[in-house]
Design a protein around this motif. Structure first.
Motif, PDB file in Angstrom:
ATOM      1  N   CYS A  95      49.455  47.814  29.052  1.00  0.00           N
ATOM      2  CA  CYS A  95      48.823  46.559  28.678  1.00  0.00           C
ATOM      3  C   CYS A  95      48.075  46.010  29.883  1.00  0.00           C
ATOM      4  O   CYS A  95      48.410  46.285  31.035  1.00  0.00           O
ATOM      5  CB  CYS A  95      49.814  45.547  28.126  1.00  0.00           C
ATOM      6  SG  CYS A  95      51.004  44.914  29.283  1.00  0.00           S
ATOM      7  N   ASN A  96      47.054  45.257  29.576  1.00  0.00           N
ATOM      8  CA  ASN A  96      46.130  44.756  30.589  1.00  0.00           C
ATOM      9  C   ASN A  96      45.796  43.311  30.259  1.00  0.00           C
ATOM     10  O   ASN A  96      45.568  42.979  29.097  1.00  0.00           O
ATOM     11  CB  ASN A  96      44.867  45.625  30.577  1.00  0.00           C
ATOM     12  CG  ASN A  96      43.702  45.004  31.298  1.00  0.00           C
ATOM     13  OD1 ASN A  96      42.977  44.165  30.754  1.00  0.00           O
ATOM     14  ND2 ASN A  96      43.507  45.410  32.538  1.00  0.00           N
ATOM     15  N   ALA A  97      45.823  42.464  31.268  1.00  0.00           N
ATOM     16  CA  ALA A  97      45.419  41.067  31.095  1.00  0.00           C
ATOM     17  C   ALA A  97      44.204  40.823  31.979  1.00  0.00           C
ATOM     18  O   ALA A  97      44.301  40.915  33.215  1.00  0.00           O
ATOM     19  CB  ALA A  97      46.561  40.128  31.453  1.00  0.00           C
ATOM     20  N   ARG A  98      43.081  40.555  31.326  1.00  0.00           N
ATOM     21  CA  ARG A  98      41.812  40.358  32.045  1.00  0.00           C
ATOM     22  C   ARG A  98      41.456  38.881  32.045  1.00  0.00           C
ATOM     23  O   ARG A  98      41.473  38.229  30.994  1.00  0.00           O
ATOM     24  CB  ARG A  98      40.717  41.161  31.351  1.00  0.00           C
ATOM     25  CG  ARG A  98      39.325  40.948  31.920  1.00  0.00           C
ATOM     26  CD  ARG A  98      38.316  41.852  31.213  1.00  0.00           C
ATOM     27  NE  ARG A  98      38.260  41.632  29.781  1.00  0.00           N
ATOM     28  CZ  ARG A  98      37.563  40.693  29.177  1.00  0.00           C
ATOM     29  NH1 ARG A  98      36.858  39.831  29.904  1.00  0.00           N
ATOM     30  NH2 ARG A  98      37.549  40.580  27.860  1.00  0.00           N
ATOM     31  N   PRO A  99      41.135  38.339  33.224  1.00  0.00           N
ATOM     32  CA  PRO A  99      40.846  36.905  33.266  1.00  0.00           C
ATOM     33  C   PRO A  99      39.500  36.549  32.650  1.00  0.00           C
ATOM     34  O   PRO A  99      38.548  37.329  32.701  1.00  0.00           O
ATOM     35  CB  PRO A  99      40.848  36.598  34.766  1.00  0.00           C
ATOM     36  CG  PRO A  99      40.467  37.887  35.405  1.00  0.00           C
ATOM     37  CD  PRO A  99      41.069  38.958  34.545  1.00  0.00           C
ATOM     38  N   THR A 100      39.430  35.378  32.065  1.00  0.00           N
ATOM     39  CA  THR A 100      38.171  34.863  31.523  1.00  0.00           C
ATOM     40  C   THR A 100      37.508  33.898  32.492  1.00  0.00           C
ATOM     41  O   THR A 100      36.426  33.381  32.208  1.00  0.00           O
ATOM     42  CB  THR A 100      38.405  34.158  30.186  1.00  0.00           C
ATOM     43  OG1 THR A 100      39.337  33.079  30.379  1.00  0.00           O
ATOM     44  CG2 THR A 100      38.963  35.119  29.147  1.00  0.00           C
ATOM     45  N   LEU A 101      38.156  33.644  33.628  1.00  0.00           N
ATOM     46  CA  LEU A 101      37.598  32.796  34.674  1.00  0.00           C
ATOM     47  C   LEU A 101      37.380  33.643  35.919  1.00  0.00           C
ATOM     48  O   LEU A 101      38.126  34.594  36.167  1.00  0.00           O
ATOM     49  CB  LEU A 101      38.548  31.639  34.992  1.00  0.00           C
ATOM     50  CG  LEU A 101      38.877  30.688  33.847  1.00  0.00           C
ATOM     51  CD1 LEU A 101      39.932  29.689  34.277  1.00  0.00           C
ATOM     52  CD2 LEU A 101      37.619  29.980  33.375  1.00  0.00           C
ATOM     53  N   PRO A 102      36.390  33.301  36.724  1.00  0.00           N
ATOM     54  CA  PRO A 102      36.129  34.096  37.933  1.00  0.00           C
ATOM     55  C   PRO A 102      37.171  33.851  39.019  1.00  0.00           C
ATOM     56  O   PRO A 102      37.813  32.792  39.062  1.00  0.00           O
ATOM     57  CB  PRO A 102      34.753  33.590  38.375  1.00  0.00           C
ATOM     58  CG  PRO A 102      34.670  32.195  37.850  1.00  0.00           C
ATOM     59  CD  PRO A 102      35.423  32.206  36.547  1.00  0.00           C
ATOM     60  N   GLY A 103      37.345  34.863  39.862  1.00  0.00           N
ATOM     61  CA  GLY A 103      38.142  34.679  41.069  1.00  0.00           C
ATOM     62  C   GLY A 103      39.628  34.818  40.922  1.00  0.00           C
ATOM     63  O   GLY A 103      40.371  34.554  41.861  1.00  0.00           O
ATOM     64  N   ILE A 104      40.097  35.245  39.759  1.00  0.00           N
ATOM     65  CA  ILE A 104      41.529  35.465  39.590  1.00  0.00           C
ATOM     66  C   ILE A 104      41.742  36.913  39.163  1.00  0.00           C
ATOM     67  O   ILE A 104      40.866  37.534  38.571  1.00  0.00           O
ATOM     68  CB  ILE A 104      42.162  34.484  38.585  1.00  0.00           C
ATOM     69  CG1 ILE A 104      41.434  34.498  37.243  1.00  0.00           C
ATOM     70  CG2 ILE A 104      42.178  33.092  39.163  1.00  0.00           C
ATOM     71  CD1 ILE A 104      42.069  33.581  36.206  1.00  0.00           C
ATOM     72  N   PRO A 105      42.913  37.463  39.480  1.00  0.00           N
ATOM     73  CA  PRO A 105      43.080  38.911  39.325  1.00  0.00           C
ATOM     74  C   PRO A 105      43.332  39.369  37.898  1.00  0.00           C
ATOM     75  O   PRO A 105      43.698  38.578  37.022  1.00  0.00           O
ATOM     76  CB  PRO A 105      44.298  39.212  40.199  1.00  0.00           C
ATOM     77  CG  PRO A 105      45.066  37.941  40.238  1.00  0.00           C
ATOM     78  CD  PRO A 105      44.045  36.839  40.164  1.00  0.00           C
TER      79      PRO A 105
END
Length: 118
Positions: A95-105
């Motif tokens: 599973c993968n969690a991709r941020p929708t805001l810049p600058g976070i991992p």
């Protein structure tokens, strides 16, 4: 630091079903979108299913109609329901969690093995 803990993998015969779960250590789905990837031996990791930033679910062609991605924001848990499994679905699923805001991992789970026998 967010941890993603996966469960639900195992061994099944072709035609069987499994449900994978991915629980985040904190409430992240407000600013993250979840996806499931898999990697078979000797192959590159591929995107299996994932949500877009507007909540649309997308699937790789090979699993359309068989797999369903879902999430429970209250439980900070995502799911991948896998039906009509085929031997070619055998892989380690992440599973993968991709941020929708810049600058976070981006975060990854540890992987769970799915083995489908013919």
């Amino acid at each position: 630091q967010v941890q993603l803990v996966e469960s639900g993998g195992g061994s099944v015969q072709a035609g069987g079903s499994l449900r994978l779960s991915c629980t985040a250590s904190s409430s992240i789905f407000d600013i993250y979108v979840m996806a499931w990837y898999r990697q078979a031996p000797g192959k590159q990791r591929e995107l299996v299913a994932g949500f877009t930033s507007v909540g649309t679910a997308n699937y790789v062609d090979s699993v359309k109609g068989r797999f369903t991605i879902s999430r429970d924001n209250a439980k900070s848990t995502g799911y991948l329901q896998m039906n009509s499994l085929k031997p070619e679905d055998t892989a380690v699923y992440y599973c993968n969690a991709r941020p929708t805001l810049p600058g976070i991992p981006t975060y990854w789970g540890q992987g769970t093995q799915v083995t489908v026998s013919s």
